[in-house]
Design an enzyme around this catalytic site. Sequence first.
Site, short mmCIF file in Angstrom:
data_model
loop_
_atom_site.label_atom_id
_atom_site.label_comp_id
_atom_site.label_asym_id
_atom_site.label_seq_id
_atom_site.Cartn_x
_atom_site.Cartn_y
_atom_site.Cartn_z
N HIS A 136 -18.70 -46.97 22.91
CA HIS A 136 -17.64 -45.99 23.21
C HIS A 136 -17.50 -45.77 24.71
O HIS A 136 -16.72 -44.90 25.14
CB HIS A 136 -17.99 -44.67 22.49
CG HIS A 136 -16.86 -43.73 22.31
ND1 HIS A 136 -16.87 -42.43 22.77
CD2 HIS A 136 -15.66 -43.89 21.70
CE1 HIS A 136 -15.75 -41.83 22.46
NE2 HIS A 136 -14.99 -42.69 21.81
N ASP A 152 -15.89 -53.57 43.19
CA ASP A 152 -16.68 -54.01 44.35
C ASP A 152 -18.00 -53.27 44.48
O ASP A 152 -18.52 -53.11 45.59
CB ASP A 152 -15.86 -53.86 45.64
CG ASP A 152 -14.79 -54.93 45.77
OD1 ASP A 152 -14.85 -55.91 45.01
OD2 ASP A 152 -13.89 -54.78 46.62
N LYS A 164 -16.59 -46.00 28.74
CA LYS A 164 -15.31 -46.18 29.43
C LYS A 164 -15.55 -46.14 30.94
O LYS A 164 -15.81 -45.07 31.50
CB LYS A 164 -14.33 -45.08 29.03
CG LYS A 164 -14.06 -44.97 27.52
CD LYS A 164 -13.56 -43.59 27.16
CE LYS A 164 -13.21 -43.47 25.69
NZ LYS A 164 -14.38 -43.61 24.81
N ASP A 222 -23.14 -23.55 34.92
CA ASP A 222 -23.28 -22.46 35.90
C ASP A 222 -22.35 -22.61 37.10
O ASP A 222 -22.68 -22.16 38.21
CB ASP A 222 -24.74 -22.37 36.40
CG ASP A 222 -25.67 -21.75 35.37
OD1 ASP A 222 -25.18 -20.97 34.52
OD2 ASP A 222 -26.88 -22.06 35.41
N HIS A 256 -8.68 -34.85 24.05
CA HIS A 256 -9.53 -36.04 24.05
C HIS A 256 -10.64 -35.95 25.10
O HIS A 256 -11.50 -36.82 25.17
CB HIS A 256 -8.69 -37.30 24.29
CG HIS A 256 -9.36 -38.56 23.90
ND1 HIS A 256 -9.95 -39.41 24.81
CD2 HIS A 256 -9.56 -39.14 22.69
CE1 HIS A 256 -10.48 -40.45 24.18
NE2 HIS A 256 -10.26 -40.30 22.91
N LYS A 268 -14.04 -34.84 27.26
CA LYS A 268 -15.45 -34.57 26.95
C LYS A 268 -16.13 -34.16 28.26
O LYS A 268 -16.53 -35.00 29.06
CB LYS A 268 -16.15 -35.81 26.39
CG LYS A 268 -15.42 -36.49 25.22
CD LYS A 268 -14.63 -37.68 25.69
CE LYS A 268 -14.11 -38.57 24.59
NZ LYS A 268 -13.40 -37.98 23.50
#
Length: 508
Positions: A168, A175, A170, A414, A407, A409
């Site tokens: 999953h 470079d 991404k 704090d 979508h 996450k």
Amino acid sequence: MLRQLLLVAAACLMTGCATAGMTHDELPTYYLPADPASKLSRYLDSQRPEDPDKSGFILLHNGSDALAARIRLIDMAERSLDIQYYIYNTDTTGGLLTEHLLKAADRGVRVRLLIDDVGASLEDVKVATVDLHPNIDVRLYNPLSLRSEWAKIFSKLGEFGRINYRMHNKVIVADNTALITGGRNIGDEYFALTDIDFQDVDVIGIGPIAAQASDSFDNFWNSGIAIPINAMAEDRNADDLARMRANLGSISRQAARNPYLRAVGRSRFLTGLDGSALDWHWGNAKWFYDDPSKSDPHSDGNKVAFLGRSLIEPISQTEEELLLTSAYFVPRQGGEKMLLSLIERGVDVSLLTNSLATTDVLAVHSGYAKSREPLLEGGMKLWELRPIAGQQERASPFLGESLASLHAKTFVFDRQAVFVGSVNLDARSILLNTEAGVFIENPELAQEMVELFQRWTSEDYAFRVDLDDRGDLRWRAEGQTWDTEPDAGLFRRFMSWTLGWLPLSGQL
């Protein structure tokens, strides 16, 4: 035809019992060290503070900026591009980025593209055609053994015990100097180019964090679970690649007339990486990721929550406030206990997730719904995204009205540190999928995330969920109150309730 079906069924049984999936004999490859003379290295030197161990970050929560940043990183790359995605669609954005990748390869850039086989569901012929370029290598992660489109259905059934573990992750690393990571896959809906607008968050980063992500990429690329497409697909030839280039060029010419993509062309990220137009937030950063052994049912690392364990430390050290944004939230008993223990010692815990009206997986909502009441009773603050989220602010002459779905996450600790990545707070992310993301210590970036959370939980974006005096759930927004899941039809509510009776929580 019956004979073919029987043969496929037999093959499914055999592959389902096999100890491993496909294998290959290609030698491993590794990331290329950063070149101090490259454009990105020179830009990094012009921007970085005195502390060379710190990395710089900018939040990407706007779809057009997120797409522009990806295009710019690809166009600036001079030595290498390492790209890892769960989904890589062949739509407008997928075609546009592929065209830029081919141009980068034409310049001599080495491109390694790692895509999840089940998540992306790409046709082998298209992937193999891109792989024809001498500077592009494509691998599929944990692929199905049966490759024809109609046979893949049987392969998914027969090999479920192996292919249930997906990649999953991404990330794009350019470079070994800059990266983009977060929640977005490659597809129009992740960049606000369809009538379903996935509200999402990425970060672009420069500095030492890129090398940490490169190490992670190499572990996946050389894991043995990543299979070269040329070991699976039929041979292609130069004419096939030429036709693909012509087709991509046609798509780009059509896209150039699209008002949204013209807005992408005006993004500060298309020019800012050449000058001082971007305001970087510098801080210490760590790359958190699951080892690919998590995907091997026969490995000691199978179902080990590598990334989850990394997140435990900053979560447990939170003293005042924890802000959580998770598209899918199924905490189960262990997660509930952890969050409630934080609240008991005085931490203000807030969560934004999808409502029944905005989720794209009803089974996930049914699993999440079981946790709402105990968490609210324990003192957690809860919001669910509205389907027309912040529509007045998001409305534009070229996008029109679109339905929102969360979508993103993210974690904010704090107001001092953040985590942005691919991991949802559910069993699938913690135990089954491999995930990745970046933990960043920087109060200014954390404050930007707080402001985004406050905007996305305002009344025109989200329902506030709480309990009335009798302990029943209530949804509130803009002076209205609902006693059933708002903006969700009877059939959708019935299906979510029905799915809640099935023993699926470990798969959600």
